[in-house]
Design a protein around this motif. Structure first.
Motif, mmCIF file in Angstrom:
data_model
loop_
_atom_site.group_PDB
_atom_site.id
_atom_site.type_symbol
_atom_site.label_atom_id
_atom_site.label_comp_id
_atom_site.label_asym_id
_atom_site.label_seq_id
_atom_site.Cartn_x
_atom_site.Cartn_y
_atom_site.Cartn_z
ATOM 1 N N MET A 76 0.838 -1.212 0.000
ATOM 2 C CA MET A 76 0.000 0.000 0.000
ATOM 3 C C MET A 76 0.867 1.254 0.000
ATOM 4 S SD MET A 76 -3.183 -0.954 0.227
ATOM 5 C CE MET A 76 -3.316 -2.688 -0.192
ATOM 6 N N LYS A 77 0.347 2.307 -0.634
ATOM 7 C CA LYS A 77 0.997 3.617 -0.545
ATOM 8 C C LYS A 77 -0.050 4.668 -0.236
ATOM 9 C CE LYS A 77 0.518 5.043 -5.310
ATOM 10 N NZ LYS A 77 0.990 5.853 -6.364
ATOM 11 N N ARG A 78 0.414 5.856 0.154
ATOM 12 C CA ARG A 78 -0.523 6.926 0.504
ATOM 13 C C ARG A 78 -0.594 8.017 -0.560
ATOM 14 N NH1 ARG A 78 -2.342 6.719 5.733
ATOM 15 N NH2 ARG A 78 -2.055 4.587 6.476
ATOM 16 N N ASP A 79 0.469 8.168 -1.331
ATOM 17 C CA ASP A 79 0.498 9.236 -2.332
ATOM 18 C C ASP A 79 -0.701 9.088 -3.267
ATOM 19 O OD1 ASP A 79 1.308 11.316 -3.912
ATOM 20 O OD2 ASP A 79 2.643 10.089 -5.140
ATOM 21 N N GLY A 80 -1.534 10.113 -3.363
ATOM 22 C CA GLY A 80 -2.676 10.088 -4.275
ATOM 23 C C GLY A 80 -3.918 9.432 -3.700
ATOM 24 N N ALA A 81 -3.842 8.912 -2.464
ATOM 25 C CA ALA A 81 -4.993 8.183 -1.918
ATOM 26 C C ALA A 81 -6.080 9.127 -1.419
ATOM 27 C CB ALA A 81 -4.540 7.263 -0.784
ATOM 28 N N MET A 82 -5.676 10.188 -0.745
ATOM 29 C CA MET A 82 -6.651 11.129 -0.151
ATOM 30 C C MET A 82 -6.957 12.226 -1.172
ATOM 31 S SD MET A 82 -7.995 11.869 2.995
ATOM 32 C CE MET A 82 -6.978 11.520 4.409
ATOM 33 N N PRO A 83 -8.223 12.466 -1.493
ATOM 34 C CA PRO A 83 -8.543 13.521 -2.463
ATOM 35 C C PRO A 83 -7.987 14.877 -1.999
ATOM 36 C CG PRO A 83 -10.495 12.254 -1.887
ATOM 37 C CD PRO A 83 -9.417 11.796 -0.967
ATOM 38 N N ALA A 84 -7.477 15.657 -2.976
ATOM 39 C CA ALA A 84 -6.825 16.931 -2.643
ATOM 40 C C ALA A 84 -7.754 17.883 -1.891
ATOM 41 C CB ALA A 84 -6.299 17.589 -3.916
ATOM 42 N N VAL A 85 -9.083 17.832 -2.189
ATOM 43 C CA VAL A 85 -10.004 18.766 -1.521
ATOM 44 C C VAL A 85 -10.069 18.518 -0.010
ATOM 45 C CG1 VAL A 85 -11.540 19.326 -3.441
ATOM 46 C CG2 VAL A 85 -12.006 17.308 -2.056
ATOM 47 N N ILE A 86 -9.703 17.308 0.407
ATOM 48 C CA ILE A 86 -9.665 17.027 1.851
ATOM 49 C C ILE A 86 -8.240 17.219 2.366
ATOM 50 C CG2 ILE A 86 -10.048 15.260 3.617
ATOM 51 C CD1 ILE A 86 -12.021 13.933 1.713
ATOM 52 N N ARG A 87 -7.297 16.636 1.612
ATOM 53 C CA ARG A 87 -5.905 16.568 2.065
ATOM 54 C C ARG A 87 -5.288 17.951 2.285
ATOM 55 N NH1 ARG A 87 -1.676 16.829 -1.145
ATOM 56 N NH2 ARG A 87 -2.902 16.472 -3.014
ATOM 57 N N ILE A 88 -5.480 18.855 1.314
ATOM 58 C CA ILE A 88 -4.749 20.126 1.399
ATOM 59 C C ILE A 88 -5.248 21.001 2.552
ATOM 60 C CG2 ILE A 88 -4.044 22.213 0.166
ATOM 61 C CD1 ILE A 88 -3.977 20.515 -2.387
ATOM 62 N N PRO A 89 -6.575 21.261 2.652
ATOM 63 C CA PRO A 89 -6.971 22.087 3.799
ATOM 64 C C PRO A 89 -6.704 21.423 5.149
ATOM 65 C CG PRO A 89 -8.909 21.370 2.547
ATOM 66 C CD PRO A 89 -7.705 20.955 1.769
ATOM 67 N N LEU A 90 -6.841 20.095 5.210
ATOM 68 C CA LEU A 90 -6.730 19.438 6.512
ATOM 69 C C LEU A 90 -5.281 19.247 6.956
ATOM 70 C CD1 LEU A 90 -8.777 18.551 8.520
ATOM 71 C CD2 LEU A 90 -8.773 16.274 7.525
ATOM 72 N N PHE A 91 -4.433 18.742 6.082
ATOM 73 C CA PHE A 91 -3.051 18.424 6.492
ATOM 74 C C PHE A 91 -2.018 19.384 5.912
ATOM 75 C CE2 PHE A 91 -5.070 14.088 5.924
ATOM 76 C CZ PHE A 91 -5.480 14.013 7.236
ATOM 77 N N GLY A 92 -2.342 20.016 4.769
ATOM 78 C CA GLY A 92 -1.378 20.900 4.109
ATOM 79 C C GLY A 92 -0.669 20.178 2.977
ATOM 80 N N GLU A 93 -0.318 20.955 1.951
ATOM 81 C CA GLU A 93 0.365 20.389 0.776
ATOM 82 C C GLU A 93 1.766 19.925 1.168
ATOM 83 O OE1 GLU A 93 -0.863 20.899 -3.057
ATOM 84 O OE2 GLU A 93 0.136 19.016 -2.519
ATOM 85 N N GLY A 94 2.099 18.686 0.806
ATOM 86 C CA GLY A 94 3.448 18.174 1.073
ATOM 87 C C GLY A 94 3.628 17.583 2.464
ATOM 88 N N ALA A 95 2.511 17.427 3.214
ATOM 89 C CA ALA A 95 2.600 16.940 4.595
ATOM 90 C C ALA A 95 2.999 15.463 4.647
ATOM 91 C CB ALA A 95 1.258 17.131 5.295
ATOM 92 N N VAL A 96 3.470 15.037 5.805
ATOM 93 C CA VAL A 96 3.922 13.666 6.055
ATOM 94 C C VAL A 96 2.841 12.624 5.708
ATOM 95 C CG1 VAL A 96 3.181 13.785 8.488
ATOM 96 C CG2 VAL A 96 5.019 12.196 7.841
ATOM 97 N N HIS A 97 1.581 13.013 5.859
ATOM 98 C CA HIS A 97 0.484 12.056 5.677
ATOM 99 C C HIS A 97 0.497 11.363 4.311
ATOM 100 C CE1 HIS A 97 -0.709 14.940 8.720
ATOM 101 N NE2 HIS A 97 -1.608 14.086 9.172
ATOM 102 N N SER A 98 0.977 12.084 3.274
ATOM 103 C CA SER A 98 0.913 11.500 1.925
ATOM 104 C C SER A 98 2.274 11.050 1.409
ATOM 105 C CB SER A 98 0.309 12.511 0.948
ATOM 106 O OG SER A 98 -1.016 12.765 1.317
#
Ligand code: HEM
Length: 435
Positions: A76-98
């Motif tokens: 499994m990988k995380r890159d691309g898994a979370m839609p950007a409309v959720i990922r960016i406001p919630l965690f920030g662009e480039g965050a560890v989560h992805s």
């Protein structure tokens, strides 16, 4: 155009036809259990389920086996898994989560070395207890809500702990912004718009803090999160971009404010199970700690998490193809009837009766207890903030059990909509203190 494997029912794998994103928005926390029912899966079974989400095939998994697949870095990988409309406001662009692979391991180690370190957590514990005391004093002057009071107390403690010196007024303002970013985020349109606005403001603020720290223009406490994030390095050994460092600084502070949602649920749980007030007064921190764990288990917060398969694989006879999404059902795992007796009942005694459970790390070994993710903190994406979250929540639970603290029993304070993500009671649990 990307080739999508055919999505039809196979004998071994239940299948729910149709695009599911609108149903997720409509049914919120009830979405996955409804979908399982529709696909004919018994509530007791952990059978995986195939369907379509965001116009792609998805496999929804839960329980220990689901956690094992979801956290397998080889599949499994995380890159691309979370839609950007959720990922960016919630965690920030480039965050560890992805991030994935070596880049993730290196970034995660630098974050966890601050947030997951027992000495650092003890520092946070002392700070948060002081701030919780202050909020209780405020409630004695003027009634408030557990949600707002906890957001302020946890936020102020988080900034001081992170080495971000702020006036009380500024700390309260930033805590409010962070709380709004998390809570409002689940509310389409207005909430999302507010989320993006708060994200932009907080990014500017954090970027400035990192730049000042790097330039020596700001006092930076040794060992603090601010110091660690200002020195955050990438795989090339060079400092990461200041904006990324600012985003990770927020990722070590914003979620602490979010623990206020669990705090308001803890208030509801104390109203609905008042016998625990006396037990917590008598038993103190260990009993409050078990109570707080049960709050994290049965009250809804993070509903599910997405990953993407990096190889063709399978789970319990269900095929998972490379490039497809896999979703772990967090709430369904925390209340899995195969692992928990009376899974939906609020029973903190289930933890108190177990000899293998004392520290937070003991709880993190329970494979079906994943309110903040599963597997290992250093080896995977598991939240590094569970010790901090539990310190904050336990301090608030103890405070809510003090003599004189009166929680509202009005249904507007104890009930919350299961169809809304994220959710809490309409009021945030009103509270007053009688002297
Ligand atoms: C209400 C409290 C919290 C909840 C419900 C929560 C939940 C989560 C969840 C579900 C994940 C994702 C796990 C995964 O992707 O597998 C996560 C990741 C993360 N959390 Fe928390 N968290 C909380 C508090 C905290 C705190 C207090 C901190 C820091 C002090 C924190 C920092 C992080 C970071 C940095 C990650 C990214 C980890 C990674 O991708 O490797 N969280 N959290």
């Amino acid at each position: 155009m990307e080739e999508v494997p055919p999505m039809t029912q196979t004998s071994s794998c239940p299948f729910a036809p149709g695009e599911q994103a609108p149903n997720l928005l409509r049914h919120g926390y009830l979405f996955l259990s409804r979908l399982r029912r529709k696909a004919g899966i018994s509530p007791d079974a952990n059978t995986p389920l195939r369907s379509r989400m965001l116009f792609k095939p998805v496999t929804i998994v839960r329980g220990s086996a689901g956690v094992e697949l979801f956290y397998d870095n080889d599949r499994m990988k995380r890159d691309g898994a979370m839609p950007a409309v959720i990922r960016i406001p919630l965690f920030g662009e480039g965050a560890v989560h992805s991030l994935d692979g070596e880049e993730h391991r290196l970034r995660k180690r630098q974050l966890a070395d601050v947030a997951y370190d027992d000495d650092k957590v003890a520092e946070f514990d002392a700070l948060v207890r002081r701030e919780v005391d202050r909020v209780v004093q405020d409630w004695a002057r003027e009634p408030g809500t557990v949600y707002d009071g906890a957001a302020l107390a946890f936020g102020r403690a988080a900034y001081r702990w992170a080495g971000i010196e702020l006036s009380q007024k500024e700390a309260s303002r930033r805590a409010h912004q962070m709380a709004e970013l998390v809570y409002q985020f689940g509310h389409p349109l207005k909430g999302h718009a507010l989320g993006w606005i708060n994200r932009a403001r907080l990014n500017r603020w954090a970027l400035k803090l990192i730049r000042q720290a790097r330039a020596g223009e700001r006092h930076v406490a040794p060992g603090s999160a601010l110091e660690a994030m200002s020195r955050l390095v990438g795989p090339d050994g060079e400092l990461v971009d200041a904006s990324i460092a600012g985003i990770e600084l927020q990722n070590l502070t914003r979620p602490t404010v979010a623990v206020s949602l669990f705090a308001s649920f803890a208030g509801s749980a104390l109203v609905e199970h008042p016998e625990w007030v006396e037990k917590i007064r008598e038993g103190g921190q260990p009993v409050a700690f078990a109570f707080a764990q049960e709050v994290r288990r049965v009250y809804p917060f993070v509903p599910m998490l997405p990953a993407i398969a990096t190889t063709d694989t399978e789970i319990q006879g269900c095929p998972v193809h490379e490039g497809e999404r896999v979703i772990i059902d967090i709430y369904g795992t925390n209340t899995d009837p195969n692992e928990w007796e009376n899974p939906s009942a609020f029973q903190p005694e289930r933890f108190l009766s177990r000899e293998d459970l004392g520290t937070q790390e003991d709880y993190e070994r329970l494979t079906s207890f994943v309110p903040q993710g599963g597997a290992g903190v250093y080896t995977g994406h598991r939240c590094p903030g569970e010790k901090i979250a539990m310190a904050a929540l336990t301090a608030m639970v103890e405070a809510l059990c003090r003599p004189g603290v009166v929680l509202s029993t009005d249904p507007a304070d104890t009930r919350f909509p299961w169809t809304q993500m994220l959710t809490r009671s309409e009021t945030g649990m009103r509270v007053r203190v009688e002297r």
